[in-house]
Scaffold this motif. Structure first.
Motif, PDB file in Angstrom:
ATOM      1  N   GLY A   1       5.440   9.062  11.577  1.00 32.68           N
ATOM      2  CA  GLY A   1       4.346   8.472  10.808  1.00 32.68           C
ATOM      3  C   GLY A   1       3.094   8.325  11.668  1.00 32.68           C
ATOM      4  O   GLY A   1       3.131   8.532  12.897  1.00 32.68           O
ATOM      5  N   VAL A   2       2.010   7.968  11.002  1.00 31.54           N
ATOM      6  CA  VAL A   2       0.788   7.665  11.743  1.00 31.54           C
ATOM      7  C   VAL A   2       1.036   6.423  12.600  1.00 31.54           C
ATOM      8  O   VAL A   2       0.433   6.239  13.648  1.00 31.54           O
ATOM      9  CB  VAL A   2      -0.402   7.465  10.766  1.00 31.54           C
TER      10      VAL A   2
ATOM     11  N   ASP B   1      -7.887   7.634  12.446  1.00 33.52           N
ATOM     12  CA  ASP B   1      -6.730   7.559  11.550  1.00 33.52           C
ATOM     13  C   ASP B   1      -7.182   8.073  10.179  1.00 33.52           C
ATOM     14  O   ASP B   1      -7.918   7.401   9.471  1.00 33.52           O
ATOM     15  CB  ASP B   1      -6.269   6.092  11.483  1.00 33.52           C
TER      16      ASP B   1
ATOM     17  N   ARG C   1       8.966   8.903   7.061  1.00 36.19           N
ATOM     18  CA  ARG C   1       8.462   8.549   8.387  1.00 36.19           C
ATOM     19  C   ARG C   1       8.034   9.774   9.190  1.00 36.19           C
ATOM     20  O   ARG C   1       8.618  10.117  10.212  1.00 36.19           O
ATOM     21  CB  ARG C   1       9.501   7.719   9.185  1.00 36.19           C
TER      22      ARG C   1
ATOM     23  N   GLY D   1       0.821  -1.214   0.000  1.00 36.67           N
ATOM     24  CA  GLY D   1       0.000   0.000   0.000  1.00 36.67           C
ATOM     25  C   GLY D   1       0.843   1.247   0.000  1.00 36.67           C
ATOM     26  O   GLY D   1       0.946   1.931   1.004  1.00 36.67           O
TER      27      GLY D   1
ATOM     28  N   TYR E   1      -5.539   8.828   4.850  1.00 45.28           N
ATOM     29  CA  TYR E   1      -5.930   8.903   3.428  1.00 45.28           C
ATOM     30  C   TYR E   1      -6.871  10.077   3.161  1.00 45.28           C
ATOM     31  O   TYR E   1      -7.621  10.051   2.194  1.00 45.28           O
ATOM     32  CB  TYR E   1      -6.607   7.588   3.015  1.00 45.28           C
TER      33      TYR E   1
ATOM     34  N   TYR F   1      -7.144  -2.210   9.199  1.00 44.36           N
ATOM     35  CA  TYR F   1      -5.714  -2.035   8.944  1.00 44.36           C
ATOM     36  C   TYR F   1      -4.929  -2.912   9.923  1.00 44.36           C
ATOM     37  O   TYR F   1      -5.261  -2.981  11.098  1.00 44.36           O
ATOM     38  CB  TYR F   1      -5.346  -0.555   9.112  1.00 44.36           C
TER      39      TYR F   1
END
Ligand SMILES: Cc1ncc(COP(=O)(O)O)c(C=O)c1O
Length: 407
Positions: free
Chosen positions: A109-110, A213, A254, A48, A216, A135
């Motif tokens: 990062g998330v 989250d 990151r 992904g 996207y 996820y």
């Protein structure tokens, strides 16, 4: 000669690996991609990740920083300039008001944001309710935080959107938080504002924290993304996780961020300062540039993903893999029921026989069985070739209906 370390349980009989870590299962995606190593002529719809490199002007901002000697630690919270930019961005894009000095934390990062959020709010045994397919990190990070992951099946009949009524059925006195991920990986579902409002009302009624989250958020096609924190009464109980990996094609840098109530961000900072100290300064400089001038590049990439999405969805339906129309992220999640194979068998056979890599739906939880995830952040030619190969595969493996015996 040094003495050999004992393998497995030490002489004391004590296990070397903690129970919490033992409990984790390896990522269904990684496990599958080990198979792929060394194979040639494989078209990957598996990982992904954008196939674009980071837009050059964004990379250049980091390079220029290094040339000017910016190679040091930053504030634990992240560079003030970056938090200022993020605060302006969230206000301009979503009307969200986050104070840069107290309500925003820059994370690795998330991924790190998710870990921090869960470890900050979950006590041992607390339940975290989350839509499934899910996820891959959600379950494991919940376990690592000492929590219990409670999946709520999201069904294809509802375009993989989760309903407040379904969530309500899973709530218990131990439920601490909802963990939402929309636009969704792996299904591509985007939630309607109305459905989100009902979930928000439920969260308010039951005094739940919400981890949202939204990595996207930029990647939506013909629909609008609604940030959970923008819903009535939700800002004070929502931890918004956002990132740069997907929209700006910056997976390797990151970097991401968490925005939320002051007390929660301060508590997340406590962990972050001991475990990470700060995000690399070069990545922060690139992120500042991304927010300042990355908009047109993002628009171009999103338009391109949209073209690929249409080809992918039309192609999958044409070969008999029924696919609901994903409205976000860059994944299609077609049903493989026409073959009668399990998703793991399907993915493994497809890889070996036709050299196309997809991810079995079961990697995203039980509710993902019967589906595969195909990432369309791949060149159009490759998508077309992959569809041809998959078409041949489906023809060969179509489940034969048992024939009636003549009377
Ligand atoms: C839903 C979701 N959240 C988080 C991540 C991790 O993002 P990051 O690269 O910012 O750590 C991913 C990456 O695939 C993702 O799909």
């Amino acid at each position: 000669m040094s003495a050999k370390r004992p393998q497995g349980p030490a002489e004391s009989g004590r296990a070397r690996i903690s129970e919490r870590v033992e409990e984790l299962s390896p990522s269904g995606i990684r496990k599958f991609f080990d198979l792929l190593a060394g194979m040639e002529d494989v078209i990957s719809l598996g990982v992904g990740e954008p196939d674009y490199a980071t837009p050059w002007h964004i990379s250049e901002a980091a390079i220029s920083g290094i040339e000017r000697g910016y190679t040091m630690y930053t504030s634990n919270k992240g560079m003030r300039e970056l938090r200022d930019e993020l605060s302006r961005y969230l206000e301009a894009r979503y009307g969200l008001d986050y104070h840069p000095s107290t309500e925003i934390l820059i994370t690795v990062g998330v991924s790190e944001g998710l870990d921090l959020a869960l470890r900050t709010i979950v006590n041992p045994g607390d339940e975290v309710v989350s839509p499934e397919p899910t996820y891959v990190a959600y379950r494991s990070c919940t376990t690592l935080a000492g929590g219990v992951f409670v999946p709520v099946p999201a069904r294809v009949e509802n375009s993989f959107k989760v309903k407040a009524a379904d969530i309500r059925k899973r709530l218990t006195p131990r439920t601490r938080a909802l963990l939402l991920g929309y636009p969704n990986n792996p299904t591509g579902a985007v939630m309607d504002k109305r459905d989100l409002e009902e979930i928000a009302a439920l969260a308010h009624e039951r005094d739940l924290m919400v981890i949202s989250d939204e990595i996207y958020d930029h990647l939506v096609y013909g629909v609008k993304h609604t940030p959970f924190a923008s819903l009535p009464e939700m800002k004070e109980s929502t931890i918004l996780l956002g990132g740069f990996s997907k929209a700006y094609a910056m997976t390797g840098w990151r970097i991401g961020y968490a925005a939320g109530p002051e007390d929660i961000i301060a508590a997340m900072m406590k962990i972050h300062q001991y475990t990470m100290m700060c995000v690399p300064i070069m990545s922060q400089m690139a992120a500042i540039e991304a927010l300042k001038s990355g908009g047109p590049s993002v628009k171009e990439m999103v338009a391109d993903y949209d073209r690929r999405r249409r080809v992918m969805v039309k192609g999958l339906n044409a070969i008999g893999l029924t696919c609901f129309e994903p409205k976000g992220a860059f994944y299609a999640f077609p049903s493989i029921s026409v073959t009668g194979l399990s998703s793991e068998d399907f993915a493994e056979k497809l890889l070996v026989e036709e050299r196309v890599a997809v991810v079995p739906g079961s990697a995203f939880g039980k509710s993902g069985e019967g589906f595969i995830r195909c990432c369309y952040a791949t060149a159009l030619d490759e998508i077309k070739e992959a569809l041809e190969r998959m078409g041949r595969f489906v023809e060969r493996h179509k489940a034969r209906r048992p024939r009636r015996r003549r009377a």
